[in-house]
Design an enzyme around this catalytic site. Structure first.
Site, PDB file in Angstrom:
ATOM      1  N   THR A 170       0.830  -1.214   0.000  1.00 53.31           N
ATOM      2  CA  THR A 170       0.000   0.000   0.000  1.00 53.31           C
ATOM      3  C   THR A 170       0.860   1.258   0.000  1.00 53.31           C
ATOM      4  O   THR A 170       1.986   1.240   0.515  1.00 53.31           O
ATOM      5  CB  THR A 170      -0.910  -0.005   1.254  1.00 53.31           C
ATOM      6  OG1 THR A 170      -1.377   1.326   1.500  1.00 53.31           O
ATOM      7  CG2 THR A 170      -0.164  -0.440   2.506  1.00 53.31           C
ATOM      8  N   ASP A 171       0.297   2.344  -0.520  1.00 52.41           N
ATOM      9  CA  ASP A 171       1.030   3.628  -0.478  1.00 52.41           C
ATOM     10  C   ASP A 171       1.173   4.147   0.949  1.00 52.41           C
ATOM     11  O   ASP A 171       1.945   5.069   1.197  1.00 52.41           O
ATOM     12  CB  ASP A 171       0.344   4.678  -1.380  1.00 52.41           C
ATOM     13  CG  ASP A 171      -1.078   5.045  -0.965  1.00 52.41           C
ATOM     14  OD1 ASP A 171      -1.619   4.431  -0.021  1.00 52.41           O
ATOM     15  OD2 ASP A 171      -1.652   5.953  -1.600  1.00 52.41           O
ATOM     16  N   GLU A 172       0.434   3.541   1.889  1.00 53.68           N
ATOM     17  CA  GLU A 172       0.502   4.027   3.271  1.00 53.68           C
ATOM     18  C   GLU A 172       1.862   3.735   3.909  1.00 53.68           C
ATOM     19  O   GLU A 172       2.210   4.314   4.928  1.00 53.68           O
ATOM     20  CB  GLU A 172      -0.651   3.443   4.103  1.00 53.68           C
ATOM     21  CG  GLU A 172      -1.975   3.774   3.444  1.00 53.68           C
ATOM     22  CD  GLU A 172      -3.196   3.606   4.316  1.00 53.68           C
ATOM     23  OE1 GLU A 172      -3.071   3.623   5.544  1.00 53.68           O
ATOM     24  OE2 GLU A 172      -4.296   3.477   3.744  1.00 53.68           O
ATOM     25  N   TYR A 208      -1.528  -0.409  11.005  1.00 50.66           N
ATOM     26  CA  TYR A 208      -1.802  -1.071   9.721  1.00 50.66           C
ATOM     27  C   TYR A 208      -0.633  -0.850   8.759  1.00 50.66           C
ATOM     28  O   TYR A 208      -0.084  -1.809   8.202  1.00 50.66           O
ATOM     29  CB  TYR A 208      -3.096  -0.516   9.101  1.00 50.66           C
ATOM     30  CG  TYR A 208      -3.246  -0.835   7.619  1.00 50.66           C
ATOM     31  CD1 TYR A 208      -3.389  -2.150   7.176  1.00 50.66           C
ATOM     32  CD2 TYR A 208      -3.218   0.183   6.657  1.00 50.66           C
ATOM     33  CE1 TYR A 208      -3.509  -2.447   5.814  1.00 50.66           C
ATOM     34  CE2 TYR A 208      -3.335  -0.104   5.301  1.00 50.66           C
ATOM     35  CZ  TYR A 208      -3.480  -1.415   4.887  1.00 50.66           C
ATOM     36  OH  TYR A 208      -3.581  -1.706   3.543  1.00 50.66           O
ATOM     37  N   LYS A 223       2.012  -3.635   7.172  1.00 55.69           N
ATOM     38  CA  LYS A 223       2.162  -3.852   5.722  1.00 55.69           C
ATOM     39  C   LYS A 223       3.607  -3.611   5.300  1.00 55.69           C
ATOM     40  O   LYS A 223       4.145  -4.333   4.448  1.00 55.69           O
ATOM     41  CB  LYS A 223       1.226  -2.931   4.935  1.00 55.69           C
ATOM     42  CG  LYS A 223      -0.259  -3.244   5.062  1.00 55.69           C
ATOM     43  CD  LYS A 223      -0.641  -4.614   4.526  1.00 55.69           C
ATOM     44  CE  LYS A 223      -0.505  -4.715   3.026  1.00 55.69           C
ATOM     45  NZ  LYS A 223      -0.964  -6.042   2.527  1.00 55.69           N
TER      46      LYS A 223
HETATM   47  P1  NAD Z   1     -10.395  -6.636   2.591  1.00 59.50           P
HETATM   48  O1  NAD Z   1     -10.311  -6.297   4.037  1.00 59.50           O
HETATM   49  O2  NAD Z   1     -11.629  -6.297   1.823  1.00 59.50           O
HETATM   50  O3  NAD Z   1     -10.135  -8.191   2.375  1.00 59.50           O
HETATM   51  C1  NAD Z   1      -9.127  -8.894   3.044  1.00 59.50           C
HETATM   52  C2  NAD Z   1      -9.381 -10.373   2.818  1.00 59.50           C
HETATM   53  O4  NAD Z   1      -8.328 -11.121   3.471  1.00 59.50           O
HETATM   54  C3  NAD Z   1     -10.700 -10.875   3.415  1.00 59.50           C
HETATM   55  O5  NAD Z   1     -11.359 -11.721   2.491  1.00 59.50           O
HETATM   56  C4  NAD Z   1     -10.273 -11.648   4.645  1.00 59.50           C
HETATM   57  O6  NAD Z   1     -11.169 -12.705   4.996  1.00 59.50           O
HETATM   58  C5  NAD Z   1      -8.912 -12.171   4.211  1.00 59.50           C
HETATM   59  N1  NAD Z   1      -8.015 -12.485   5.346  1.00 59.50           N
HETATM   60  C6  NAD Z   1      -7.740 -11.701   6.413  1.00 59.50           C
HETATM   61  N2  NAD Z   1      -6.893 -12.343   7.247  1.00 59.50           N
HETATM   62  C7  NAD Z   1      -6.615 -13.541   6.668  1.00 59.50           C
HETATM   63  C8  NAD Z   1      -5.802 -14.638   7.040  1.00 59.50           C
HETATM   64  N3  NAD Z   1      -5.097 -14.624   8.182  1.00 59.50           N
HETATM   65  N4  NAD Z   1      -5.742 -15.698   6.220  1.00 59.50           N
HETATM   66  C9  NAD Z   1      -6.456 -15.731   5.063  1.00 59.50           C
HETATM   67  N5  NAD Z   1      -7.266 -14.735   4.673  1.00 59.50           N
HETATM   68  C10 NAD Z   1      -7.339 -13.636   5.469  1.00 59.50           C
HETATM   69  O7  NAD Z   1      -9.106  -5.935   1.936  1.00 59.50           O
HETATM   70  P2  NAD Z   1      -8.889  -5.238   0.515  1.00 59.50           P
HETATM   71  O8  NAD Z   1      -9.288  -3.818   0.627  1.00 59.50           O
HETATM   72  O9  NAD Z   1      -9.445  -6.102  -0.531  1.00 59.50           O
HETATM   73  O10 NAD Z   1      -7.295  -5.261   0.449  1.00 59.50           O
HETATM   74  C11 NAD Z   1      -6.620  -6.365  -0.140  1.00 59.50           C
HETATM   75  C12 NAD Z   1      -5.123  -6.112  -0.082  1.00 59.50           C
HETATM   76  O11 NAD Z   1      -4.811  -4.894  -0.787  1.00 59.50           O
HETATM   77  C13 NAD Z   1      -4.569  -5.934   1.327  1.00 59.50           C
HETATM   78  O12 NAD Z   1      -3.313  -6.579   1.398  1.00 59.50           O
HETATM   79  C14 NAD Z   1      -4.418  -4.434   1.478  1.00 59.50           C
HETATM   80  O13 NAD Z   1      -3.392  -4.116   2.392  1.00 59.50           O
HETATM   81  C15 NAD Z   1      -4.065  -4.038   0.069  1.00 59.50           C
HETATM   82  N6  NAD Z   1      -4.422  -2.666  -0.313  1.00 59.50           N
HETATM   83  C16 NAD Z   1      -5.714  -2.233  -0.163  1.00 59.50           C
HETATM   84  C17 NAD Z   1      -6.051  -0.947  -0.576  1.00 59.50           C
HETATM   85  C18 NAD Z   1      -7.457  -0.429  -0.453  1.00 59.50           C
HETATM   86  O14 NAD Z   1      -7.702   0.755  -0.704  1.00 59.50           O
HETATM   87  N7  NAD Z   1      -8.446  -1.241  -0.110  1.00 59.50           N
HETATM   88  C19 NAD Z   1      -5.067  -0.092  -1.113  1.00 59.50           C
HETATM   89  C20 NAD Z   1      -3.756  -0.587  -1.242  1.00 59.50           C
HETATM   90  C21 NAD Z   1      -3.453  -1.867  -0.849  1.00 59.50           C
HETATM   91  P1  TYD Z   2     -10.172   4.926   4.742  1.00 66.62           P
HETATM   92  O1  TYD Z   2     -11.195   4.525   3.757  1.00 66.62           O
HETATM   93  O2  TYD Z   2     -10.234   4.378   6.127  1.00 66.62           O
HETATM   94  O3  TYD Z   2      -8.752   4.632   4.068  1.00 66.62           O
HETATM   95  P2  TYD Z   2      -7.243   5.032   4.607  1.00 66.62           P
HETATM   96  O4  TYD Z   2      -7.320   5.550   5.974  1.00 66.62           O
HETATM   97  O5  TYD Z   2      -6.582   3.710   4.544  1.00 66.62           O
HETATM   98  O6  TYD Z   2      -6.756   6.029   3.620  1.00 66.62           O
HETATM   99  O7  TYD Z   2     -10.178   6.507   4.864  1.00 66.62           O
HETATM  100  C1  TYD Z   2      -9.968   7.349   3.740  1.00 66.62           C
HETATM  101  C2  TYD Z   2      -9.948   8.793   4.238  1.00 66.62           C
HETATM  102  O8  TYD Z   2     -11.242   9.107   4.753  1.00 66.62           O
HETATM  103  C3  TYD Z   2      -8.988   9.019   5.390  1.00 66.62           C
HETATM  104  O9  TYD Z   2      -8.433  10.317   5.273  1.00 66.62           O
HETATM  105  C4  TYD Z   2      -9.867   8.933   6.621  1.00 66.62           C
HETATM  106  C5  TYD Z   2     -11.183   9.495   6.128  1.00 66.62           C
HETATM  107  N1  TYD Z   2     -12.400   8.968   6.778  1.00 66.62           N
HETATM  108  C6  TYD Z   2     -13.347   9.850   7.321  1.00 66.62           C
HETATM  109  O10 TYD Z   2     -13.185  11.080   7.265  1.00 66.62           O
HETATM  110  N2  TYD Z   2     -14.460   9.324   7.918  1.00 66.62           N
HETATM  111  C7  TYD Z   2     -14.668   7.973   7.998  1.00 66.62           C
HETATM  112  O11 TYD Z   2     -15.701   7.553   8.584  1.00 66.62           O
HETATM  113  C8  TYD Z   2     -13.710   7.079   7.418  1.00 66.62           C
HETATM  114  C9  TYD Z   2     -13.902   5.593   7.496  1.00 66.62           C
HETATM  115  C10 TYD Z   2     -12.581   7.622   6.819  1.00 66.62           C
END
Ligand code: NAD
Ligand code: TYD
Length: 341
Positions: A123-125, A147, A151
């Site tokens: 992630t970019d985080e 988090y 990561k």
């Molecule tokens: P999500 O929370 O929707 O899904 C995570 C999945 O992983 C779920 O299906 C959960 O059941 C499974 N899981 C959790 N713990 C597990 C374990 N111990 N063993 C097997 N399965 C397990 O997440 P997402 O938003 O789809 O993110 C997927 C990946 O992309 C993550 O690695 C996250 O860090 C990365 N990512 C997400 C975003 C975003 O904006 N959502 C951005 C950048 C990177």
């Molecule tokens: P989020 O979807 O939790 O992603 P991340 O923190 O991983 O970037 O949040 C996106 C942005 O929105 C972040 O700046 C936090 C803000 N946010 C709110 O202002 N209110 C909310 O209820 C949530 C969940 C996020």
């Protein structure tokens, strides 16, 4: 090619599984997923009957489950993770376990096989808050939430297996994704579904934190390019260069969903809230010829339409575990909130 997709029942993993099977008739996909609160079998219903698809219910920290699922796989795409910053602030233990130890267990099993690629989804985080400019792949990592730190640990461990054992690891760092099947704890689906229900939209702090928004299909297409053509040891940023403050995102959601601005509430900020993320994606564009295709407004319109058409999906979620989560995270803060600024 047979790919193991871990975390394939979650948001990005399920979108990736559908796209990978659709675009690659010769591929087989195995999903390994623990089905935590964020993972749902029904997210995969579209591919359930495809003979090229199989599902294992299991934990990436369990080496027996991992060995079984990884058998005969040429590549691993590791999406499995605990993913929500707010939950990591409340309790980081499952984040350290899955996002670091889980990666170690996967890498150990992967080492044995003479396989093609271990793609670690990061992630970019991991760059931390960037006040100016855009993060490049060689920039210092400065994760600031449990988090992001977990990561960062996972991807550094994966890269150490490349340096130490020659394991063909590739790391991708994507920006904030949005789109269908996203669990409604994250900003976009929470605000879209709250707007549809006439519930408050709780903006943290001054609402001016900004993110680089990436439609999930664009992300998945980039990952397919990486799987096809990337060399081991590479790191790629994936972002669409569409920076918007949380206020701007909220305004657009309200407009598209046709909801009132009076729903907006400014509430107490998240501790350590990163102000801004922004990615330089020139490496991916130049080396692999990928560019983001979906403009933010269009992606958001598609997202709102999906949540409108799939009310049953999110109503089931919001009436379960989520209800207690939402109460504990938001009830107190909403009491002291203020409206539109
Ligand atoms: P999500 O929370 O929707 O899904 C995570 C999945 O992983 C779920 O299906 C959960 O059941 C499974 N899981 C959790 N713990 C597990 C374990 N111990 N063993 C097997 N399965 C397990 O997440 P997402 O938003 O789809 O993110 C997927 C990946 O992309 C993550 O690695 C996250 O860090 C990365 N990512 C997400 C975003 C975003 O904006 N959502 C951005 C950048 C990177
Ligand atoms: P989020 O979807 O939790 O992603 P991340 O923190 O991983 O970037 O949040 C996106 C942005 O929105 C972040 O700046 C936090 C803000 N946010 C709110 O202002 N209110 C909310 O209820 C949530 C969940 C996020």
């Amino acid at each position: 090619m047979r790919i193991l997709v871990t975390g394939g029942a979650g948001f990005i993993g399920s979108n990736f599984t559908r796209m990978a099977l659709k675009l690659n008739p010769g591929w087989k996909v195995t999903v390994l997923d623990k089905l935590t609160y964020a993972g749902r079998r029904e997210n995969l219903v579209e591919v359930e009957k495809d003979p090229r698809f199989r599902f294992f219910h299991g934990d990436i920290c369990d080496s027996d489950a991992v060995s079984l699922a990884m058998k005969d796989c040429d590549a691993v795409v590791n999406f499995a993770a605990e993913t929500h910053v707010d939950r990591s602030i409340h309790d980081s233990s499952s984040f350290v376990r899955t996002d670091i130890e889980g990666v170690r267990v996967l890498l150990e099993a992967f080492r044995e096989g003479g396989r093609r690629m271990f793609l670690q989804i990061s992630t970019d985080e991991v760059y931390g808050s960037v006040e100016h400019g855009r993060s490049g792949e060689a920039d210092r990592l400065d994760p600031r939430s449990p988090y992001a730190a977990s990561k960062a640990g996972g991807e550094l461990l994966a890269m150490s297996y490349f340096s130490t054992y020659g394991v063909p690891v590739v790391v991708t760092r994507a920006s904030n994704n949005y789109g269908p099947f996203q669990y409604p704890e994250k900003l976009v689906p929470l605000f879209v579904t709250n707007a549809m229900d006439g519930e408050p939209l709780p903006l943290y702090g001054d609402g001016l934190n900004s993110r680089d928004w990436l439609f999930v299909d664009d992300h998945c297409r980039a990952l397919l390019r990486v799987l096809e053509d990337s060399a081991p040891g590479k790191v790629y940023n994936i972002g669409a260069g569409q920076e918007h403050s949380n206020r701007e995102v909220t305004d657009l959601i309200l407009e598209i969903a046709g909801a009132s601005r009076e729903l907006v509430r400014y509430i107490e900020d998240r501790p350590g809230h990163d102000r801004r993320y922004a990615l330089d994606v020139s490496l991916l564009e130049e080396e692999l010829g990928w560019t983001a295709e979906i403009p933010f407004r269009q992606g958001l319109e598609r997202t709102v339409a999906w949540y409108r058409d799939n009310r049953g999906w999110w109503e089931t979620i919001k009436s379960g575990e989520f209800r207690e989560y939402y109460r504990s995270m938001y009830a107190g803060r909403l009491e002291g909130s203020v409206g539109e600024r």
